[in-house]
Design a protein around this motif. Structure first.
Motif, PDB file in Angstrom:
ATOM      1  N   PRO A  98      87.312  -9.817  46.628  1.00  0.00           N
ATOM      2  CA  PRO A  98      88.661  -9.952  47.200  1.00  0.00           C
ATOM      3  C   PRO A  98      88.760 -11.121  48.191  1.00  0.00           C
ATOM      4  O   PRO A  98      89.750 -11.855  48.185  1.00  0.00           O
ATOM      5  N   TRP A  99      87.731 -11.293  49.016  1.00  0.00           N
ATOM      6  CA  TRP A  99      87.744 -12.383  49.985  1.00  0.00           C
ATOM      7  C   TRP A  99      87.775 -13.747  49.279  1.00  0.00           C
ATOM      8  O   TRP A  99      88.554 -14.619  49.628  1.00  0.00           O
ATOM      9  N   ASN A 100      86.886 -13.938  48.290  1.00  0.00           N
ATOM     10  CA  ASN A 100      86.807 -15.232  47.612  1.00  0.00           C
ATOM     11  C   ASN A 100      88.111 -15.596  46.910  1.00  0.00           C
ATOM     12  O   ASN A 100      88.530 -16.755  46.943  1.00  0.00           O
ATOM     13  N   ASN A 101      88.751 -14.632  46.280  1.00  0.00           N
ATOM     14  CA  ASN A 101      90.017 -14.929  45.595  1.00  0.00           C
ATOM     15  C   ASN A 101      91.127 -15.246  46.593  1.00  0.00           C
ATOM     16  O   ASN A 101      91.909 -16.171  46.384  1.00  0.00           O
ATOM     17  N   PHE A 102      91.165 -14.508  47.689  1.00  0.00           N
ATOM     18  CA  PHE A 102      92.140 -14.793  48.741  1.00  0.00           C
ATOM     19  C   PHE A 102      91.894 -16.193  49.324  1.00  0.00           C
ATOM     20  O   PHE A 102      92.819 -16.999  49.457  1.00  0.00           O
ATOM     21  N   PHE A 103      90.637 -16.476  49.664  1.00  0.00           N
ATOM     22  CA  PHE A 103      90.296 -17.755  50.271  1.00  0.00           C
ATOM     23  C   PHE A 103      90.621 -18.914  49.327  1.00  0.00           C
ATOM     24  O   PHE A 103      91.165 -19.939  49.748  1.00  0.00           O
ATOM     25  N   PHE A 104      90.315 -18.755  48.034  1.00  0.00           N
ATOM     26  CA  PHE A 104      90.620 -19.806  47.073  1.00  0.00           C
ATOM     27  C   PHE A 104      92.126 -20.063  47.008  1.00  0.00           C
ATOM     28  O   PHE A 104      92.561 -21.220  47.001  1.00  0.00           O
ATOM     29  N   MET A 105      92.913 -19.006  46.956  1.00  0.00           N
ATOM     30  CA  MET A 105      94.365 -19.175  46.883  1.00  0.00           C
ATOM     31  C   MET A 105      94.901 -19.887  48.132  1.00  0.00           C
ATOM     32  O   MET A 105      95.782 -20.739  48.028  1.00  0.00           O
ATOM     33  N   TRP A 117     102.625 -23.219  55.126  1.00  0.00           N
ATOM     34  CA  TRP A 117     102.022 -21.890  55.308  1.00  0.00           C
ATOM     35  C   TRP A 117     102.885 -20.789  54.678  1.00  0.00           C
ATOM     36  O   TRP A 117     102.371 -19.941  53.947  1.00  0.00           O
ATOM     37  N   SER A 118     104.189 -20.791  54.967  1.00  0.00           N
ATOM     38  CA  SER A 118     105.069 -19.705  54.481  1.00  0.00           C
ATOM     39  C   SER A 118     105.124 -19.680  52.954  1.00  0.00           C
ATOM     40  O   SER A 118     105.135 -18.602  52.356  1.00  0.00           O
ATOM     41  N   THR A 119     105.130 -20.833  52.329  1.00  0.00           N
ATOM     42  CA  THR A 119     105.152 -20.901  50.859  1.00  0.00           C
ATOM     43  C   THR A 119     103.858 -20.337  50.286  1.00  0.00           C
ATOM     44  O   THR A 119     103.870 -19.568  49.318  1.00  0.00           O
ATOM     45  N   VAL A 120     102.740 -20.725  50.884  1.00  0.00           N
ATOM     46  CA  VAL A 120     101.434 -20.261  50.414  1.00  0.00           C
ATOM     47  C   VAL A 120     101.309 -18.747  50.599  1.00  0.00           C
ATOM     48  O   VAL A 120     100.861 -18.039  49.697  1.00  0.00           O
ATOM     49  N   ILE A 121     101.709 -18.250  51.767  1.00  0.00           N
ATOM     50  CA  ILE A 121     101.629 -16.806  52.029  1.00  0.00           C
ATOM     51  C   ILE A 121     102.483 -16.039  51.016  1.00  0.00           C
ATOM     52  O   ILE A 121     102.050 -15.007  50.483  1.00  0.00           O
ATOM     53  N   ASN A 122     103.685 -16.516  50.734  1.00  0.00           N
ATOM     54  CA  ASN A 122     104.544 -15.841  49.753  1.00  0.00           C
ATOM     55  C   ASN A 122     103.908 -15.853  48.360  1.00  0.00           C
ATOM     56  O   ASN A 122     103.977 -14.851  47.638  1.00  0.00           O
ATOM     57  N   LYS A 123     103.280 -16.970  48.000  1.00  0.00           N
ATOM     58  CA  LYS A 123     102.612 -17.062  46.699  1.00  0.00           C
ATOM     59  C   LYS A 123     101.438 -16.093  46.639  1.00  0.00           C
ATOM     60  O   LYS A 123     101.231 -15.411  45.639  1.00  0.00           O
ATOM     61  N   VAL A 124     100.672 -16.020  47.721  1.00  0.00           N
ATOM     62  CA  VAL A 124      99.536 -15.104  47.772  1.00  0.00           C
ATOM     63  C   VAL A 124     100.022 -13.653  47.669  1.00  0.00           C
ATOM     64  O   VAL A 124      99.480 -12.862  46.904  1.00  0.00           O
ATOM     65  N   LYS A 125     101.064 -13.309  48.441  1.00  0.00           N
ATOM     66  CA  LYS A 125     101.613 -11.946  48.381  1.00  0.00           C
ATOM     67  C   LYS A 125     102.047 -11.590  46.959  1.00  0.00           C
ATOM     68  O   LYS A 125     101.829 -10.477  46.502  1.00  0.00           O
ATOM     69  N   ARG A 126     102.654 -12.550  46.295  1.00  0.00           N
ATOM     70  CA  ARG A 126     103.179 -12.305  44.954  1.00  0.00           C
ATOM     71  C   ARG A 126     102.071 -12.240  43.896  1.00  0.00           C
ATOM     72  O   ARG A 126     102.091 -11.381  43.027  1.00  0.00           O
TER      73      ARG A 126
END
Length: 182
Positions: A98-105, A117-126
């Motif tokens: 889970p950490w590696n996939n989150f970190f890569f994204m 930051w906000s765009t990336v966070i929204n993409k990660v959440k989605r």
């Protein structure tokens, strides 16, 4: 000749394990990005992007794998058999996966694409949940093969090779999302 190259590589792996794994991960990350760029239809390779992927492999994924496998070997010192392999795979899948996939994204969005930051966070959440679920369908098999059949000094190299293929998937997934989000 190829036998000689392999022996030199294995010798470097023995003499300088961290450096060799970091360089190997960098080369494979660069290769996976070049393939992903070509699959995506790029007419010309984006060198900056390719180098940022290589930096990721060199500075993060190679060293992370090196220390992860050393730690796993310490945690399960002297333990062998299918139960131990299963425990290693489960531990890796609930912690580093889970950490590696989150970190890569995050790295991909913030560093490679240079998105806010906000765009990336929204993409990660989605997209993170589906990427992690896909990872849990794929990586336990790789982990099993790695822990069951690979000697300790080759685990990061094997993992990096498979990760190059996985990175093509993540790369294309991240890019398709970026195109949709744009």
């Amino acid at each position: 000749m190829s036998h000689n190259v392999l022996n030199k590589y294995l010798n470097q792996l023995q003499l300088h394990p961290l450096r060799t794994k970091a360089i190997t991960a960098a080369v494979l990350a660069g290769f996976s990005d070049a393939v992903a760029q070509k699959i995506s239809g790029a007419k010309k390779l984006q060198l900056r992007r390719l180098l940022l992927f290589m930096l990721y492999g060199f500075a993060y994924s190679g060293p992370f794998g090196h220390f992860l496998h050393k730690l796993m070997d310490k945690i399960f010192k002297g333990q062998k058999g299918n139960d131990t392999v299963a425990k290693k795979v489960i531990l890796e899948q609930i912690t580093s996966s889970p950490w590696n996939n989150f970190f890569f994204m995050m790295y991909y969005g913030l560093i490679i694409e240079g998105r806010p930051w906000s765009t990336v966070i929204n993409k990660v959440k989605r997209d993170y949940p589906s990427i992690q679920l896909t990872a849990w369908k794929f990586w336990p098999i790789v982990g099993w093969v790695n822990y069951q059949y690979m000697p300790l000094q080759l685990r990061v190299v094997f993992h990096s090779f498979v990760a190059a293929c996985w990175a093509i998937f993540l790369n294309l997934k991240a890019r398709s999302v970026a195109i949709k989000a744009a």
